[in-house]
Structure formats: structure tokens, C-alpha cells
Design an enzyme around this catalytic site. Structure first.
Site, mmCIF file in Angstrom:
data_model
loop_
_atom_site.group_PDB
_atom_site.id
_atom_site.type_symbol
_atom_site.label_atom_id
_atom_site.label_comp_id
_atom_site.label_asym_id
_atom_site.label_seq_id
_atom_site.Cartn_x
_atom_site.Cartn_y
_atom_site.Cartn_z
ATOM 1 N N SER A 1 118.116 -36.568 66.846
ATOM 2 C CA SER A 1 118.084 -38.012 67.004
ATOM 3 C C SER A 1 118.045 -38.350 68.490
ATOM 4 O O SER A 1 117.122 -37.941 69.184
ATOM 5 C CB SER A 1 119.276 -38.643 66.282
ATOM 6 O OG SER A 1 119.069 -40.012 66.090
ATOM 7 N N ASP B 1 112.476 -41.639 57.188
ATOM 8 C CA ASP B 1 113.530 -41.907 58.162
ATOM 9 C C ASP B 1 113.352 -43.294 58.779
ATOM 10 O O ASP B 1 112.364 -43.535 59.469
ATOM 11 C CB ASP B 1 113.480 -40.836 59.258
ATOM 12 C CG ASP B 1 114.636 -40.936 60.241
ATOM 13 O OD1 ASP B 1 115.362 -41.942 60.213
ATOM 14 O OD2 ASP B 1 114.798 -39.994 61.035
ATOM 15 N N HIS C 1 116.536 -39.431 57.720
ATOM 16 C CA HIS C 1 117.169 -39.060 58.977
ATOM 17 C C HIS C 1 118.127 -37.883 58.846
ATOM 18 O O HIS C 1 118.237 -37.065 59.744
ATOM 19 C CB HIS C 1 117.915 -40.279 59.537
ATOM 20 C CG HIS C 1 118.267 -40.161 60.982
ATOM 21 N ND1 HIS C 1 117.318 -40.171 61.977
ATOM 22 C CD2 HIS C 1 119.463 -40.042 61.615
ATOM 23 C CE1 HIS C 1 117.911 -40.074 63.153
ATOM 24 N NE2 HIS C 1 119.209 -39.984 62.959
#
Length: 697
Positions: A549, A635, A670
Site C-alpha cells: 500500500s 481494490d 486490497h
């Protein structure tokens, strides 16, 4: 085993698109990889444009071919990691009146079971997520919250990986779901005192949680009443409850400002009452001290950079009535707090280490729960009860598996309730954990947590996996990992760089790694790698950088800035297209993120600074480490096209023959795979890559 690129690599078409801001024109050759109907793709992945799907599937096939020689190693790693997990396991039951609630896993099961112990001591299954996930490619539980009268269970699930959760109600007397169904929610609900209604947050088409509704049990979701709507799209909302159970909380916040509203839990029709109006840069979090008729508030108001605790009367909780209870102490960061009837518990961090402080509310006396190891991780588990002298916490370190304790806040007795079992065996004495410091270019000392086998030679010959994050004030714990042992047992040094952008060294550590100081995050990570090499823990060119991320953005930045320091880079769901994303206010997370990165639409200085480090924009013709980028098609946080565009540009411009690999999970978002064992397979894939390029396969 030496990994080599397959003969024919995918090549993304060049379809240039340009935009101009502040008189600066930038051209993106791969912008077409963003599906124009991306919102629909989040809900229905099969609707991805054919040309984009074809390209991503070609990349996935290429990655499979490149990593095929590691197939046996991946299976071995997966078996090792799985062997360290007690498959048939349960959490320590948390009491709530006559019941005690817990989760458990059955042997071989991917998903948890939510259960409770009845007053007569028998166990009752409330929700079997394995049954709910049957036939689903993806299933992630969101809520599983019982009503205060123990009659209902509100539960929600995401079945696409897009983080749109559908919420249901289960009648615990029959085990059947009611007709109530609320779509498009985010996790987190707050039951009223009677268990007849609850607050929840609706997620809109831009995936923004801006509206709080109240659902009354037994009524259609279409009739739910709007309780609060946030008008600033840079803010998000959430709901919760004080530990006392007396107040429902509506929390509006961005990354540096918060504003709370309260509703009496026994009068849920009452309009929300504002605690204190938002002030830019002021955060606060509230607890209820019922016996003394006051609120206890954790805040950074009045220049309390590392936070303090104040009190305010229930009848007038506004900022003008805040008075210090625990004053600000520079260098001692107050992380969280919880108020019980007679005690107030707070978690602090000083000198990079956490501690738990217990305060007796009757007289203000305090004591600290002590721990011995050089580096460790703590977590508070407040439980459901308010009128109790017992709090619960868990402790672990990089060598010590997790231990759960019940702590008597009056007698100070510590009762071990559970110790994490490692079925395949684990001897902490076989490993070494250390905390060392690297010196950044500006003189800041950057903490590094280390784990390695006692038999590993520290002569520069060992490969190293260096993990980093460094954003949003999130501190990476020095915690026990059943997966990291598979690297360490093969001669790796496993390291965590506690870089600026986190809060390991206080709130200033965070502010020194954001906005126009963001480059400090990257400089710190590079300094950590250089120090590890200088001290013989590894060598330049033997380090594998790893982050996800915002940590994936870190990986992209350091790959551009110091490519020869690294042998490889693993970037999971990497936020690498920073400038383009921050220029697009229609994306789910962009407006709230401006406080973290800057607003390049309005601010030319922010634009130019962001352009100087944005990983995708700074890929250039040079040699790069091996690169492995992983993303998820659905995501909503880091959209799939960011790693896809980055991989395409890297492969087109790099001047060496090392690997550029992209893997997009077509059935997840995600967080990657949702099942506990499927997630281990993804970790095994990443670690096999690290071992393969380090020739330790």
C-alpha cells in the site's frame, strides 16, 4: 536456483494521454489501463474491459511462467507456515454479563466461527463463516456484533473484495437471518441500549463513508433514517460506543482532524450532540467516566503534540471546559485509552517501546505494567464490560509467540489465559532479536528491529528482507511472525525499518514524514539498508525491500533513488501513481489523502514536490532490482491500474535483464486473499520470490 525472465514478456501498448496543471504538462502512455467504468468493475469484476483484461491476464501468465521453477519451494514454504498455525484454535472468551463471546477455527477451515459460552457453560455457534463463504471466490467478514440483550447478531460480509459490505441480522434463538438486509456499508455498527436499532455507515458510489443511518430491527433498509451526513468529502465517518455503553459515537475525521457527536444509547432518537467543533489539526477521542459525571478525552489540543488526557463535564463537553488530567509530556506518545468504572487505562509509547499505564480514578494513583525484552509488541483488548477490575492485553516479540493476559488492575496480578502454540515447534533461544539505529542524512536516528537465527553469520554474506511502511502515523510492531521464520531459517536477516511517517518516536516522527517532508520516509529506509550493510548484517545488493500500500509507494520510490542497494523489491498493492491519483478528486480516497500528501490541484508547490518522488513518474532508463508488484482487481484503496501501469513502464525503460513481474488477483481487493490459508499461499509466493532471487531456493 537462478530466476530468469521468460523469453516473451507482455508489452503494453503506448496510448499517450496528457494533462496540464500549473502550466506543467505530463504525458501518461499507459493511462488506458484504467477502465473508464472502474466503479462498475469494483462491483462486477467480469465487466473489466476486454483489452485491459487481456493485458493483465498476459502479465499474470508471464509471472506464473517466471516463477514456475519455484513451485516446489512455494509448496514447502506454505506447508511450513501452515504447520506453525494451530488449525483448531479459539480466542480467549470475552465475558459480557452471563455470556462469553469468542471466535474459533476448525481444522482445515479458512474462515472463523463466531460463538459464545452460555450461562450453563455450553457453547453455541452464532455464525459459521465457512458456511457463508461456501461457493464464493472471495469472502471477508466485516461485523459480527451481538446486541446488548444477546438476542441478535449483526453481521456483514464483502463478497467481491471491493469493501462494499452487506449487513444482515441473525436471530440467535433460531439461528436464522431476519429479512433485514442493508447493502453498501462499511464495517462498524453501534447498537442502542435496548438492542432494537443500531447506527451504521453507508458507502456511496465513490466508496466514501459519509452518511450515518439508524436501522430499526424488522424494518426495510429503505426506511432507515439519516442521522448524520458529512458534507466535506475530505472527511470520513465512523460509528462506535463508549466502554460504559451509555453513548453512541459518530466520528468524523481525516488524518489530522476529528469531530465527535454523541447520542445517548438509551434514547437513540435523540439528535447527535456535538462534543467540540472541528479545528484543523486537532484530534480527540472520548471515553465516559460515568461515576464521576465526566468524559475523559485523549487529544493533541493546545500544542500537545504527543497527546494528553483531559476531562470535561458530561453536561458541557466542549473545548472551553477541557482541563488536563494527564498533561502533555513531550516524547511520551499516548496511543489509546479506555475507561472502566474505577480505572482508566492508556497505552503509551516512549523511546519506541509501548507501555500500559493503569490509573485508579478514585485517587489518581498510577502504575505501569512492565515488560523485559528489548523490542516487543502490545495490544489492549478492552472487552465488552465496564464494571470490571480486569483488563486484557496481549504481548509478543519477534522471538516470543503471542501471550494473552488478564490483568487485575487493583491487585496487579497477571493471569496468563493463552499462549500461542506453534505446532511444528519453536524455540525462542534459536533466534536473536535486536533493536539498532541507523543515522539518516540529517542526523535522525532511525530504529531498526532485527530477527535472525543465532547461527547466521553476520559477515555481510546473509541476504536481508527489509520491511517498511512509513505513512499515516502507523507504527509497525516488532511482533512475532510465523511466516518470517521461513526466511530466517534459510539464512535471511529479517528487518523492520521504523521510518519517519510512522509514530515509533512520537507524533513528530509522523509529521516529519508527510506532505513536503515525505522524502524523509524514503531517505530513512535507504539509510536503514546502508547501515545494515555497513554493520555486516547483509551487503549492498543483497537486500530485498518489502512494503504494501503506502509501503508499496515507498518501495517504488527507493527503487528509483537507490536501485543498486537492493537485489529485489516486493511491492504489494503499491500506491505508486501518487501524482495522478492525487490529481483525481473522483477517486475514493483522494480528498481525504490531501492532508497526508498535499493537494497538487490547488498547490503548485505540492504538485512539484509530489512529482519529484511519485514512483511511476520517476521511472527512468536505468538498471533496477528485480521487481515483483502485486495488486487486486477490486481494490478501492490502491486501484489495480497503479501496479499495472508501473510494471509496464518499468519493463519498457529498465536497462538490465532482471525480472519485472506483475500479479493481479482477479478475485480480491486490497487485503489479498480472504481465507487464512489462501493468504499464506500469497506470502509463500512472495517469500519464494525473495529466496529465488537471492539464490537461497
Amino acid at each position: 536456483m537462478k530466476l530468469t525472465p521468460p523469453a516473451q514478456a507482455p508489452k503494453a501498448e503506448l496510448r499517450p494521454q496528457s494533462d496540464t496543471h500549473h502550466g506543467i504538462t505530463r504525458t501518461d502512455d499507459y493511462a488506458w489501463l484504467r477502465d473508464p467504468d472502474w466503479r462498475e468493475v469494483m462491483r462486477a469484476p467480469e465487466k473489466l474491459a476486454p483489452d485491459i483484461r487481456s493485458y493483465i491476464e498476459a502479465e499474470n501468465a508471464y509471472t506464473d511462467e517466471a516463477l514456475a521453477p519455484l513451485a516446489a519451494l512455494r509448496e514447502t514454504l506454505f506447508a511450513e507456515m501452515k504447520g506453525r498455525i494451530k488449525e483448531e484454535d479459539s480466542s480467549v472468551p470475552a465475558p459480557d454479563g452471563a455470556y462469553a463471546y469468542f471466535t474459533r477455527y476448525a481444522e482445515g477451515a479458512q474462515q472463523p466461527v463466531f460463538a459464545r459460552r452460555r450461562p450453563d457453560g455450553t457453547e453455541e455457534t452464532l455464525l459459521d463463516c465457512n458456511a457463508e463463504a461456501e461457493g464464493e471466490a472471495y469472502f471477508r467478514i466485516g461485523d459480527a456484533d451481538h446486541s446488548p440483550d444477546h438476542k441478535l447478531l449483526a453481521w456483514s460480509a464483502d463478497r467481491k473484495g471491493s469493501e462494499y459490505f452487506s449487513l444482515r441480522l441473525r436471530d440467535l434463538s433460531t439461528g436464522k437471518d431476519l429479512a433485514d438486509e442493508v447493502p453498501d456499508t462499511s464495517p462498524g455498527i453501534a447498537w442502542d441500549a435496548a438492542g432494537r436499532s443500531f447506527l451504521y455507515v453507508h458507502v456511496d458510489e465513490e466508496h466514501r463513508p459519509l452518511k450515518v443511518f439508524r436501522h430499526i430491527v424488522g424494518t426495510p433498509a429503505a426506511e432507515d433514517r439519516l442521522v448524520y451526513e458529512e458534507t466535506d468529502i475530505g472527511f470520513y465517518v465512523g460509528v462506535g460506543k463508549t466502554q460504559s455503553g451509555r453513548y453512541l459515537i459518530i466520528d468524523a475525521h481525516d488524518h489530522q482532524t476529528s469531530e465527535l457527536r454523541l447520542i445517548p444509547a438509551d434514547a437513540p432518537d435523540t439528535p447527535p450532540e456535538l462534543v467540540s467543533a472541528r479545528e484543523h489539526g486537532v484530534e480527540y477521542d472520548i471515553e465516559h467516566d460515568e461515576a464521576r459525571g465526566r468524559f475523559l478525552i485523549l487529544t493533541n489540543a493546545d500544542g500537545a503534540e504527543d497527546f494528553k488526557i483531559v476531562e470535561a463535564p458530561v453536561a458541557a463537553p466542549g473545548r472551553a471546559n477541557w482541563h488536563d488530567v494527564v498533561p502533555h509530556r513531550p516524547g511520551t506518545l499516548v496511543l489509546s485509552h479506555v475507561a472502566y468504572r474505577d480505572h482508566h487505562v492508556r497505552m503509551e509509547r516512549r523511546d519506541g517501546l509501548q507501555r500500559i499505564v493503569i490509573r485508579r480514578l478514585a485517587d489518581g494513583s498510577e502504575h505501569e505494567i512492565a515488560f523485559d525484552e528489548e523490542a516487543y509488541d502490545l495490544n489492549l483488548s478492552p472487552g465488552y464490560e465496564y464494571d470490571t477490575a480486569t483488563t486484557r492485553f496481549s504481548y509478543n516479540s519477534m522471538t516470543t509467540p503471542s501471550e494473552v493476559y488478564d490483568y487485575d488492575m487493583e491487585t496487579r496480578a497477571r493471569a496468563l489465559r493463552k499462549r500461542q502454540e506453534v505446532p511444528s515447534g519453536h524455540n525462542p533461544a534459536d533466534y536473536v532479536t535486536r533493536r539498532i539505529f541507523a543515522t539518516a542524512a540529517d542526523g535522525e536516528r532511525v530504529p531498526i528491529s532485527l530477527l535472525y537465527a543465532r547461527t547466521t553469520k553476520l559477515d555481510g554474506s546473509a541476504p536481508c528482507l527489509l520491511y517498511g511502511y512509513g505513512s499515516y502515523g502507523i507504527s509497525i510492531p516488532s511482533s512475532f511472525s510465523v511466516t518470517a521464520l521461513s526466511l530466517v531459517d534459510r539464512g535471511f536477516v529479517y528487518a523492520i525499518a521504523h521510518i519517519r511517517g510512522g509514530m515509533e518516536k512520537g507524533y513528530r516522527w509522523y509529521t516529519d514524514g508527510k506532505l513536503l517532508k515525505k522524502r524523509n520516509t524514503f531517505v530513512d529506509f535507504i539509510a536503514a539498508g546502508e547501515h545494515l550493510a555497513k554493520e555486516g548484517f547483509t551487503a549492498r545488493g543483497r537486500i530485498v525491500g518489502h512494503g504494501g500500500s503506502a509501503g508499496g509507494m515507498l518501495m517504488g520510490a527507493v527503487a528509483n533513488m537507490a536501485p543498486d542497494l537492493f537485489n529485489g523489491i516486493v511491492a504489494e498493492v503499491p500506491f505508486v501513481d501518487v501524482l495522478a491519483t492525487m490529481l483525481d478528486a473522483s477517486l475514493p480516497l483522494t480528498p481525504p489523502e490531501w492532508h497526508e500528501w498535499g493537494n497538487p490541484i490547488e498547490d503548485e508547490e505540492a504538485y512539484r514536490y509530489m512529482a519529484s518522488y511519485s514512483p511511476y513518474d520517476n521511472v527512468r532508463a536505468q538498471a533496477y532490482p528485480h521487481i515483483f508488484a502485486l495488486g487486486g482487481l477490486t481494490d478501492p484503496r490502491v486501484t489495480y491500474w497503479e501496479p499495472a501501469k508501473w510494471a509496464a513502464k518499468l519493463r519498457a525503460l529498465r536497462t538490465d535483464a532482471r525480472l519485472t513481474l506483475l500479479r493481479i488477483n482477479m478475485e480480491a481487493g486490497h487485503g489479498g486473499a480472504s481465507g487464512r490459508f489462501d493468504r499464506l499461499k500469497e506470502v509463500a509466493l512472495v517469500y519464494a520470490f525473495a529466496l529465488g532471487i537471492s539464490e537461497r531456493a
